[in-house]
Structures are given as structure tokens and as C-alpha cells.
Design a protein around this motif. Structure first.
Motif, mmCIF file in Angstrom:
data_model
loop_
_atom_site.group_PDB
_atom_site.id
_atom_site.type_symbol
_atom_site.label_atom_id
_atom_site.label_comp_id
_atom_site.label_asym_id
_atom_site.label_seq_id
_atom_site.Cartn_x
_atom_site.Cartn_y
_atom_site.Cartn_z
ATOM 1 N N MET A 160 0.824 -1.203 0.000
ATOM 2 C CA MET A 160 0.000 0.000 0.000
ATOM 3 C C MET A 160 0.866 1.264 0.000
ATOM 4 O O MET A 160 0.581 2.220 -0.725
ATOM 5 N N SER B 293 2.444 1.766 -3.435
ATOM 6 C CA SER B 293 1.461 2.270 -4.398
ATOM 7 C C SER B 293 1.191 3.753 -4.169
ATOM 8 O O SER B 293 1.110 4.543 -5.132
ATOM 9 N N TYR B 294 1.070 4.129 -2.900
ATOM 10 C CA TYR B 294 0.829 5.539 -2.588
ATOM 11 C C TYR B 294 1.974 6.399 -3.108
ATOM 12 O O TYR B 294 1.757 7.432 -3.757
ATOM 13 N N SER C 28 -5.279 -0.274 -3.792
ATOM 14 C CA SER C 28 -6.355 0.041 -2.852
ATOM 15 C C SER C 28 -7.140 1.257 -3.322
ATOM 16 O O SER C 28 -6.568 2.248 -3.793
ATOM 17 N N THR C 29 -8.459 1.188 -3.188
ATOM 18 C CA THR C 29 -9.281 2.344 -3.549
ATOM 19 C C THR C 29 -8.960 3.543 -2.653
ATOM 20 O O THR C 29 -9.013 4.694 -3.103
ATOM 21 N N TRP C 30 -8.607 3.271 -1.399
ATOM 22 C CA TRP C 30 -8.245 4.354 -0.480
ATOM 23 C C TRP C 30 -6.989 5.067 -0.964
ATOM 24 O O TRP C 30 -6.919 6.299 -0.971
ATOM 25 N N THR D 254 -10.756 10.069 6.166
ATOM 26 C CA THR D 254 -11.258 8.771 5.716
ATOM 27 C C THR D 254 -12.724 8.601 6.084
ATOM 28 O O THR D 254 -13.530 8.118 5.276
ATOM 29 N N ARG E 113 -14.112 0.471 4.428
ATOM 30 C CA ARG E 113 -14.373 -0.845 3.844
ATOM 31 C C ARG E 113 -15.871 -1.093 3.716
ATOM 32 O O ARG E 113 -16.343 -1.635 2.712
#
Length: 262
Positions: A1, A4-5, A101-103, A159, A251
Motif C-alpha cells: 500500500m 502504491s501511494y 487500494s481504492t483508499w 477517511t 471498507r
């Protein structure tokens, strides 16, 4: 994660840096605009010696700590409140099928590295306050804890704000009330606010653990509202609980999402 960020954020940073003059101007502008909050504090103390029982440098310390945490979260996570645009347009569907991740995709959507100017401004104020205040070195360990916990708390609030929009669809102002409003509130000693509000941001929405409770420990001050001493050390626990709750909410929001069909 994390990888990716960083990759997605770096992509947007390279795009912004392709126009160096504009990039530099936006950095400086963000720095100067953030400085207006310091100007307000200085104006207040030009007319008084105490604010809520705290001196100018103590208030600048709380401003710097809260401002650094908030500006860092604003830089890293504030794009989460743009999710309603993707839900309405149907572009959130494409995020669901990507191998990330969508986040993370939402947090880095149109990432603005120029917001770093605000982080720098707050960090300089914090550094100044630490330099002029006579703080025992044994208490300084709490400062990085404050910054990390504040970053996590504000990130969790963004979030939450994004997760709520899976239900409300078009209500980014709800998130703004928690995040930007919370950022402004935590920049000042909570002793300037009413007791009921302080209880709310201590036991319900833990904004008191951004700069107030740990800040009291660093400054060696008693809480005028009479909270127990152990509360000064609960910022990590408050940040962890809020982060877990925010992750669950996100989620749940993604799972109940229904495509627009477009």
C-alpha cells in the motif's frame, strides 16, 4: 500500500513540477496564506498577555504542533473528500478493478505537492516555539508523538468523511466540518472554549489529543478542566482507535457502493 501511494503521488508531483515557475509560486503562496493564522495570533497578543491562561509562545507551540499535523494530513489525505465526484460520475468503478487500494487511489487523486508550503510554515513556527520555551529535554519526546498521532487522527477524519459520502453521495462539507474545522479548533488552547465542547472533542471526537492533552505534558501545565494526568499519554491509543474505526467505515462504504451503470 505504501509503495502504491508513493508511486501515484510521485506521478502527480512530476506533473506539477513540469511547470517549475507555477510550482514554486504555489509553494510560496501556500506558505504565505498559512502565515495569516500566525498573524492573527500575534494581533491577539498585541492586545493581551494571555489567551485562555497561556502565553504567546505557548499558543504558538500548540499552533505549530497542530498546524504541522493538520497540514501534513491535508497534503497526504485531503483528496479523499473528492470521492463524491467519482461516485456521481461513475469513475469510481474503474478504481475498483485496478490493482491498488481504492483508499490509496483516492488519497493520491490529483495529489498537490504544493501544499507542502503549509507544512513548512507550521513546522517553522513549532521550531521557533520550542527554541524560545524553556522545556525540559525529558519532555521533548512527546513532540514527535504529537505530530504522528495528529497526522493519524486527521487522516482518519478524512477517511471517515470519504466513507460517509458513500451514503450521502454529495456532502463533502460534512468532512470539511470535521477536518478543516478540527484543524482550526486544535490550533488554540482548548481552555478558550466551553467545557461541553471540550468534553466532546476529548471523549467523542478525539481532537484534544492532537495538541491539547500531549501539549499540556510538554509545557508542564495542568488541565484547567481537571482531566486526570494519564490523559496526557493517550494520544497513541486515541489515534489507533480512530484509525481502525475509519478503516472499517471505508471498507463498509466500498462494499455497499453500487455502480452508476455508466
Amino acid at each position: 500500500m505504501v509503495r502504491s501511494y508513493l508511486l501515484l503521488a510521485w506521478t502527480w508531483t512530476r506533473a506539477a513540477a513540469a511547470y517549475p515557475a507555477s510550482f514554486a509560486l504555489m509553494l510560496v503562496l501556500g506558505f504565505l496564506v498559512a502565515g495569516l493564522d500566525v498573524a492573527v495570533i500575534l494581533v491577539i497578543f498585541a492586545n493581551t498577555t494571555l489567551l485562555g491562561g497561556f502565553g504567546r509562545d505557548e499558543v504558538l507551540f500548540m499552533y505549530g504542533a497542530a498546524g504541522t499535523a493538520f497540514a501534513s494530513a491535508d497534503l497526504l489525505f485531503s483528496n479523499l473528500d473528492r470521492i463524491s465526484q467519482h461516485i456521481r460520475s461513475g469513475t469510481f468503478d474503474t478504481m475498483l478493478i485496478r490493482p491498488a487500494s481504492t483508499w490509496v487511489q483516492m488519497a493520491t487523486d490529483r495529489f498537490l505537492p504544493t501544499r507542502a508550503g503549509r507544512v513548512l510554515q507550521s513546522a517553522l513556527v513549532l521550531g521557533y516555539a520550542l527554541a524560545v520555551l524553556e522545556i525540559p529535554w525529558q519532555r521533548l519526546w512527546m513532540v514527535p508523538v504529537m505530530l504522528v498521532c495528529g497526522l493519524v487522527i486527521f487522516g482518519a477524519l478524512w477517511t471517515f468523511g470519504g466513507a460517509i459520502q458513500f451514503v450521502l453521495t454529495d456532502a463533502p462539507e460534512v468532512a470539511n466540518a470535521w477536518t478543516y474545522g478540527g484543524g482550526q479548533l486544535s490550533q488554540y488552547p482548548l481552555s478558550v472554549y466551553g467545557r461541553d465542547l471540550v468534553r466532546g472533542v476529548t471523549y467523542i471526537l478525539p481532537l484534544a489529543f492532537v495538541s491539547w492533552q500531549p501539549g499540556l505534558y510538554v509545557l508542564g501545565r495542568q488541565d484547567p478542566f481537571g482531566t486526570p494526568e494519564f490523559m496526557r499519554f493517550l494520544a497513541p491509543a486515541a489515534a489507533l482507535v480512530l484509525a481502525l474505526a475509519a478503516a472499517f467505515a471505508w471498507r463498509h462504504g466500498v462494499r455497499r457502493y453500487r455502480s452508476t451503470g455508466s
